[in-house]
Design a protein around this motif. Structure first.
Motif, mmCIF file in Angstrom:
data_model
loop_
_atom_site.group_PDB
_atom_site.id
_atom_site.type_symbol
_atom_site.label_atom_id
_atom_site.label_comp_id
_atom_site.label_asym_id
_atom_site.label_seq_id
_atom_site.Cartn_x
_atom_site.Cartn_y
_atom_site.Cartn_z
ATOM 1 N N VAL A 1 0.837 -1.202 0.000
ATOM 2 C CA VAL A 1 0.000 0.000 0.000
ATOM 3 C C VAL A 1 0.871 1.251 0.000
ATOM 4 O O VAL A 1 1.618 1.497 0.956
ATOM 5 N N GLY B 1 -8.474 6.976 4.365
ATOM 6 C CA GLY B 1 -7.385 6.239 3.726
ATOM 7 C C GLY B 1 -6.561 7.068 2.760
ATOM 8 O O GLY B 1 -5.706 6.529 2.063
ATOM 9 N N GLU C 1 -8.104 15.069 13.369
ATOM 10 C CA GLU C 1 -9.552 15.032 13.579
ATOM 11 C C GLU C 1 -9.924 15.411 15.010
ATOM 12 O O GLU C 1 -10.570 14.656 15.721
HETATM 13 N N1 LIG Z 1 0.091 0.875 10.228
HETATM 14 C C1 LIG Z 1 -0.373 0.619 8.989
HETATM 15 N N2 LIG Z 1 -0.094 -0.546 8.379
HETATM 16 C C2 LIG Z 1 -0.530 -0.798 7.140
HETATM 17 N N3 LIG Z 1 -1.266 0.038 6.407
HETATM 18 C C3 LIG Z 1 -1.575 1.225 6.940
HETATM 19 C C4 LIG Z 1 -1.148 1.574 8.264
HETATM 20 N N4 LIG Z 1 -1.617 2.812 8.541
HETATM 21 C C5 LIG Z 1 -2.302 3.212 7.451
HETATM 22 N N5 LIG Z 1 -2.278 2.262 6.493
HETATM 23 C C6 LIG Z 1 -2.883 2.372 5.157
HETATM 24 O O1 LIG Z 1 -2.409 3.561 4.566
HETATM 25 C C7 LIG Z 1 -3.449 4.275 3.933
HETATM 26 C C8 LIG Z 1 -3.562 5.680 4.507
HETATM 27 O O2 LIG Z 1 -3.996 5.599 5.850
HETATM 28 P P1 LIG Z 1 -4.150 6.873 6.786
HETATM 29 O O3 LIG Z 1 -4.435 6.376 8.162
HETATM 30 O O4 LIG Z 1 -2.975 7.744 6.623
HETATM 31 O O5 LIG Z 1 -5.434 7.552 6.162
HETATM 32 P P2 LIG Z 1 -6.271 8.821 6.648
HETATM 33 O O6 LIG Z 1 -6.238 9.792 5.531
HETATM 34 O O7 LIG Z 1 -5.801 9.301 7.959
HETATM 35 O O8 LIG Z 1 -7.734 8.212 6.752
HETATM 36 P P3 LIG Z 1 -8.942 8.514 7.791
HETATM 37 O O9 LIG Z 1 -9.687 9.670 7.251
HETATM 38 O O10 LIG Z 1 -9.766 7.280 7.709
HETATM 39 O O11 LIG Z 1 -8.350 8.746 9.118
HETATM 40 C C9 LIG Z 1 -4.703 3.429 4.100
HETATM 41 O O12 LIG Z 1 -4.867 2.682 2.919
HETATM 42 C C10 LIG Z 1 -4.387 2.533 5.252
HETATM 43 O O13 LIG Z 1 -5.034 1.295 5.110
#
Ligand SMILES: Nc1ncnc2c1ncn2[C@@H]1O[C@H](COP(=O)(O)OP(=O)(O)OP(=O)(O)O)[C@@H](O)[C@H]1O
Ligand SMILES: [Mg+2]
Lengths: 283, 249
Positions: free
Chosen positions: A17, A40, A156
């Protein structure tokens, strides 16, 4: 003005990813900067790299002039953090927990003052486990502020706040700006971003889809929208000249004695920009 | 030092406030001493007054429950709930935090041990331990060793739910097999082999030799060595593998 945060070509993958793919932006000292984007999109990943929690695969980062990956206690004195999730010691009271965290800093803010800022005066002697979800979240914000940081990261921060608490949080963040402090926040509330942020970046699939002042972003969209219902059918008119169009429309309706039901005139909001950016099919 | 004392005060308050934990890890050994003491306190066990004999077993059970189990459970819960993660964003140095947590654990264990001895003496006519200085050194050594293993064990547990069940499933049977409650004599050989590997049996034997027989700690180099090696192994493991953040983030 000096730069509180510099991000250049940031990359981060979790196995297959690719969560962040070449993100660059800067935040000026004293600015309120918003990071938007669907679930995500990579917001938390970006913020937690800036906080020093996560490692990065590539890119140059400076937070208060320091690389967070190697920063120490002196740097942590200067930042405040609200994490997206996480709980607190349930068995302490609001005052106790703020005293505990305040004690980690050299020049903490007054605990009573911080409690006032987030509006928890009535709960100050209650144990954390008796607080409601939104009240716990306000305590999170209070903890981020108790060290009197120069730069706050808020992931958030207002999720679960009631409308009044949200206004209060906005006031708090504006007052931080007045004190010359810098804020990086993520949010899913676009009205919040529009009213609060000096600039926003919209992330999609780990890339920046748009970056600028909310007014600049909304200015790029098609003009004013006029909506009404006629014979049960919704009619939408988009125009550069709302005054003329509206005048013709209402004059015509008056002449023929028809009522324009649910008549509404709206300027494009950040939400419209956001949706148009994030609903395009990826690449 | 100011930060250490600040954190120590906070940790002691947290310890006293967490009733469930305080009960299972701190009070239970004391309660068992009272129960077993009422039944066997005035009998003769292996040539000693029952009350005296029970003391070393209950201190052994205490070190496993307070220093090992209590510490490991608290750290896993704090890690998985994101409390450790949040602490890492503050200027509190990791070293200071761990030192304060260890000091709290040690204080709880030592207070518990003093209560056990005091109750055995006052309620059941037990004798004061024979070599108190050696006993104090042995308690500190044991407390440090089991705390180090407790921190090391946190790296194997990934969720706060079930953490205490998993920990209990390890140290409660081990306490029985190591002779905390009854002499090891009655157990079949294949079970006591397990106890021979772990340090608890050696700690109980060491405490018994010191408090019952009046030996000094240096007269028991084997026991001391086994405990120290386990403690160092736990420390090395904790230093390499300890995590501050929950697994998924
Ligand atoms: N520790 C981790 N291990 C594996 N994949 C991860 C990890 N943290 C995030 N991801 C993946 O990385 C991508 C980005 O995640 P992130 O948490 O940064 O999103 P976000 O923009 O903060 O989303 P949200 O609005 O849901 O909080 C997603 O596809 C998530 O599944
Ligand atoms: Mg997120």
């Amino acid at each position: 003005m000096s730069r509180a945060v510099v991000v250049e070509g940031l990359e981060k993958a979790y196995g297959e990813v690719r969560a962040v793919r070449g993100v660059s932006f800067t935040i000026e000292t004293g600015e309120v900067f918003g990071l938007l984007g669907p679930n995500g999109a990579g917001k938390t990943t970006t913020v937690e790299i800036l906080e020093g929690y996560r490692t990065r695969d590539a890119g140059r980062i400076e937070v208060l002039g320091v690389d967070p990956a190697t920063a120490g206690s002196a740097w942590r004195e200067r930042i405040g953090v609200v994490l997206q999730s996480g709980s607190l010691y349930p068995q302490l009271t609001v005052v106790e927990i703020l005293r505990l965290f305040g004690g980690y800093y050299e020049r903490p803010r007054d605990v009573g003052e911080v409690i006032g800022i987030v509006g928890l005066e009535e709960k100050k002697d209650q144990r954390v486990h008796t607080l409601s979800g939104g009240q716990k979240r306000r305590l999170d914000l209070a903890i981020a502020l108790v060290g009197d940081p120069e730069l706050v990261f808020l992931d958030e921060p207002t999720t679960g706040f009631d409308p009044e608490a949200r206004r209060r949080a906005w006031d708090t963040i504006r007052s931080l700006r007045e004190l010359g402090k810098t804020t990086l926040l993520t949010t899913h509330y676009l009205d919040e971003a529009e009213r609060l942020c000096d600039r926003v970046a919209v992330l999609r699939d780990g890339k920046i889809a748009a970056l600028g002042r909310p007014a600049e972003l909304t200015g790029a969209l098609p003009p004013t929208e006029i909506r009404y219902r006629l014979d049960g059918q919704e009619v939408v008119v988009r125009t550069e000249e709302p005054t003329r169009v509206l005048n013709e429309l209402t004059a015509e309706a008056l002449r023929s004695g028809v009522e324009l039901e649910a008549l509404e005139v709206s300027r494009p909001s950040l939400e419209d920009v956001y949706l148009s950016l994030t609903q395009e099919s990826p690449r | 030092m100011r930060l250490f004392l600040h954190e120590l005060r906070g940790e002691l308050r947290l310890y006293v406030r967490s009733r469930e934990l305080a009960f299972f890890t701190f009070l239970l050994p004391i309660l068992f001493l009272v129960i077993l003491g009422s039944a066997y306190g005035d009998e003769e066990i292996e040539g000693h007054l029952g009350a005296d004999y029970l003391v070393s077993g209950m201190i052994g059970y205490g070190v496993a429950s307070t220093a090992f189990a209590g510490l490991a459970i608290v750290l896993v819960i704090r890690r998985e709930e994101g409390i450790l993660k949040r602490l890492r964003a503050t200027p509190l140095p990791a070293f200071t935090y761990i030192a304060a947590v260890l000091a709290t654990t040690m204080i709880a264990f030592l207070v518990g041990a003093v209560c056990i001895v005091a109750l055995a003496v006052t309620l059941f006519g037990g004798h004061f331990p024979k070599s108190p200085v050696s006993l104090a050194v042995a308690l500190v050594l044991g407390g440090a060793c089991f705390a180090a293993i407790g921190i090391g064990v946190t790296t194997f547990l990934h969720r706060s739910e079930g953490a205490s069940a998993a920990i209990n499933a390890v140290y409660i049977p081990l306490s029985f097999l190591s002779g905390a409650f009854f002499s090891q004599g009655g157990f079949p050989r294949f079970l006591t082999i397990a106890a021979d590997i772990f340090p608890l049996k050696y700690f109980i034997d060491l405490v018994a030799a010191i408090s019952l027989e009046g030996e000094q700690i240096w007269e028991r180099p084997v026991e001391v060595a086994v405990i120290a090696v386990w403690g160092l192994a736990g420390t090395a493991f904790a230093l390499r593998r300890f995590r501050w953040v929950p697994r998924e983030g």
